[in-house]
Design a protein around this motif. Sequence first.
Motif, PDB file in Angstrom:
ATOM      1  N   UNK A 163     -41.227  -0.758  14.916  1.00 22.72           N
ATOM      2  CA  UNK A 163     -42.442  -0.098  14.460  1.00 22.72           C
ATOM      3  C   UNK A 163     -43.628  -1.053  14.549  1.00 22.72           C
ATOM      4  N   UNK A 164     -43.411  -2.304  14.203  1.00 22.21           N
ATOM      5  CA  UNK A 164     -44.471  -3.301  14.322  1.00 22.21           C
ATOM      6  C   UNK A 164     -44.949  -3.496  15.745  1.00 22.21           C
ATOM      7  N   UNK A 165     -44.092  -3.159  16.688  1.00 21.36           N
ATOM      8  CA  UNK A 165     -44.450  -3.273  18.105  1.00 21.36           C
ATOM      9  C   UNK A 165     -44.910  -1.945  18.692  1.00 21.36           C
ATOM     10  N   UNK A 166     -45.115  -0.958  17.817  1.00 19.54           N
ATOM     11  CA  UNK A 166     -45.721   0.289  18.263  1.00 19.54           C
ATOM     12  C   UNK A 166     -44.826   1.506  18.309  1.00 19.54           C
ATOM     13  N   UNK A 167     -43.543   1.379  17.987  1.00 23.22           N
ATOM     14  CA  UNK A 167     -42.657   2.541  18.007  1.00 23.22           C
ATOM     15  C   UNK A 167     -43.022   3.501  16.880  1.00 23.22           C
ATOM     16  N   UNK A 168     -42.830   4.782  17.119  1.00 19.78           N
ATOM     17  CA  UNK A 168     -43.023   5.785  16.081  1.00 19.78           C
ATOM     18  C   UNK A 168     -41.893   5.632  15.076  1.00 19.78           C
ATOM     19  N   UNK A 169     -42.195   5.436  13.781  1.00 20.09           N
ATOM     20  CA  UNK A 169     -41.132   5.159  12.813  1.00 20.09           C
ATOM     21  C   UNK A 169     -40.114   6.283  12.659  1.00 20.09           C
ATOM     22  N   UNK A 170     -40.572   7.517  12.663  1.00 18.58           N
ATOM     23  CA  UNK A 170     -39.650   8.638  12.485  1.00 18.58           C
ATOM     24  C   UNK A 170     -38.762   8.795  13.711  1.00 18.58           C
ATOM     25  N   UNK A 171     -39.342   8.688  14.903  1.00 19.10           N
ATOM     26  CA  UNK A 171     -38.554   8.805  16.135  1.00 19.10           C
ATOM     27  C   UNK A 171     -37.544   7.667  16.258  1.00 19.10           C
ATOM     28  N   UNK A 172     -37.984   6.448  15.977  1.00 20.91           N
ATOM     29  CA  UNK A 172     -37.087   5.297  16.093  1.00 20.91           C
ATOM     30  C   UNK A 172     -35.948   5.400  15.080  1.00 20.91           C
ATOM     31  N   UNK A 173     -36.246   5.839  13.859  1.00 20.73           N
ATOM     32  CA  UNK A 173     -35.196   6.010  12.853  1.00 20.73           C
ATOM     33  C   UNK A 173     -34.208   7.084  13.284  1.00 20.73           C
ATOM     34  N   UNK A 174     -34.709   8.158  13.869  1.00 26.94           N
ATOM     35  CA  UNK A 174     -33.826   9.231  14.339  1.00 26.94           C
ATOM     36  C   UNK A 174     -32.915   8.735  15.454  1.00 26.94           C
TER      37      UNK A 174
ATOM     38  N   UNK B 245     -48.485   2.500   1.264  1.00 29.01           N
ATOM     39  CA  UNK B 245     -47.184   3.064   0.882  1.00 29.01           C
ATOM     40  C   UNK B 245     -46.869   4.387   1.573  1.00 29.01           C
ATOM     41  N   UNK B 246     -47.892   5.131   1.956  1.00 27.49           N
ATOM     42  CA  UNK B 246     -47.671   6.406   2.643  1.00 27.49           C
ATOM     43  C   UNK B 246     -47.024   6.204   4.009  1.00 27.49           C
ATOM     44  N   UNK B 247     -47.120   5.011   4.547  1.00 21.28           N
ATOM     45  CA  UNK B 247     -46.533   4.719   5.857  1.00 21.28           C
ATOM     46  C   UNK B 247     -45.151   4.086   5.749  1.00 21.28           C
ATOM     47  N   UNK B 248     -44.596   4.029   4.545  1.00 19.01           N
ATOM     48  CA  UNK B 248     -43.308   3.366   4.349  1.00 19.01           C
ATOM     49  C   UNK B 248     -42.126   4.186   4.854  1.00 19.01           C
TER      50      UNK B 248
ATOM     51  N   UNK C 270     -41.444   0.190  -6.794  1.00 14.11           N
ATOM     52  CA  UNK C 270     -41.143  -1.002  -6.018  1.00 14.11           C
ATOM     53  C   UNK C 270     -41.820  -0.944  -4.648  1.00 14.11           C
ATOM     54  N   UNK C 271     -41.733   0.205  -3.999  1.00  9.18           N
ATOM     55  CA  UNK C 271     -42.351   0.367  -2.680  1.00  9.18           C
ATOM     56  C   UNK C 271     -43.853   0.123  -2.768  1.00  9.18           C
ATOM     57  N   UNK C 272     -44.495   0.662  -3.770  1.00 10.50           N
ATOM     58  CA  UNK C 272     -45.938   0.461  -3.949  1.00 10.50           C
ATOM     59  C   UNK C 272     -46.265  -1.012  -4.160  1.00 10.50           C
ATOM     60  N   UNK C 273     -45.471  -1.692  -4.986  1.00  8.89           N
ATOM     61  CA  UNK C 273     -45.714  -3.119  -5.239  1.00  8.89           C
ATOM     62  C   UNK C 273     -45.472  -3.961  -3.992  1.00  8.89           C
ATOM     63  N   UNK C 274     -44.373  -3.669  -3.273  1.00  8.40           N
ATOM     64  CA  UNK C 274     -44.074  -4.427  -2.054  1.00  8.40           C
ATOM     65  C   UNK C 274     -45.145  -4.183  -0.996  1.00  8.40           C
ATOM     66  N   UNK C 275     -45.581  -2.936  -0.867  1.00  2.26           N
ATOM     67  CA  UNK C 275     -46.637  -2.625   0.104  1.00  2.26           C
ATOM     68  C   UNK C 275     -47.935  -3.342  -0.248  1.00  2.26           C
ATOM     69  N   UNK C 276     -48.277  -3.353  -1.529  1.00  2.00           N
ATOM     70  CA  UNK C 276     -49.495  -4.055  -1.952  1.00  2.00           C
ATOM     71  C   UNK C 276     -49.404  -5.535  -1.607  1.00  2.00           C
ATOM     72  N   UNK C 277     -48.246  -6.123  -1.826  1.00  2.00           N
ATOM     73  CA  UNK C 277     -48.050  -7.543  -1.527  1.00  2.00           C
ATOM     74  C   UNK C 277     -48.218  -7.831  -0.034  1.00  2.00           C
ATOM     75  N   UNK C 278     -47.794  -6.875   0.803  1.00  2.00           N
ATOM     76  CA  UNK C 278     -47.840  -7.069   2.258  1.00  2.00           C
ATOM     77  C   UNK C 278     -49.068  -6.448   2.912  1.00  2.00           C
ATOM     78  N   UNK C 279     -49.944  -5.843   2.121  1.00  2.00           N
ATOM     79  CA  UNK C 279     -51.141  -5.219   2.666  1.00  2.00           C
ATOM     80  C   UNK C 279     -50.850  -3.964   3.468  1.00  2.00           C
ATOM     81  N   UNK C 280     -49.835  -3.201   3.030  1.00  2.00           N
ATOM     82  CA  UNK C 280     -49.440  -1.981   3.727  1.00  2.00           C
ATOM     83  C   UNK C 280     -49.772  -0.756   2.894  1.00  2.00           C
TER      84      UNK C 280
END
Length: 78
Positions: free
Chosen positions: A53-64, A18-21, A6-16
């Motif tokens: 994250x879209x505004x530049x935050x580090x995803x791992x840091x922001x999630x933490x 998947x390794x960055x999910x 699902x992640x791969x399909x959703x990423x493909x649809x959004x042009x992302x």
Amino acid sequence: MTLDEWTARACAELGLDPAEAHTAAVLDLAREVAHNVLRPGAPVTAYLLGLAVGRGANPVDAAARLTELARSSAPDGR
């Protein structure tokens, strides 16, 4: 369908890429919010993480940071 599929399909649809999910970090965050704050807060928080994250935050840091906020918001103050 698996989560990875699902992640791969959703990423493909959004042009992302998947390794960055950062699926594990998002799922961990959603679990903490759902259990310590309130269930409807989980998808809203995931969306807010995406905005940050879209505004530049580090995803791992922001999630933490959000995970710690959810834990500290638990009724028993875990």
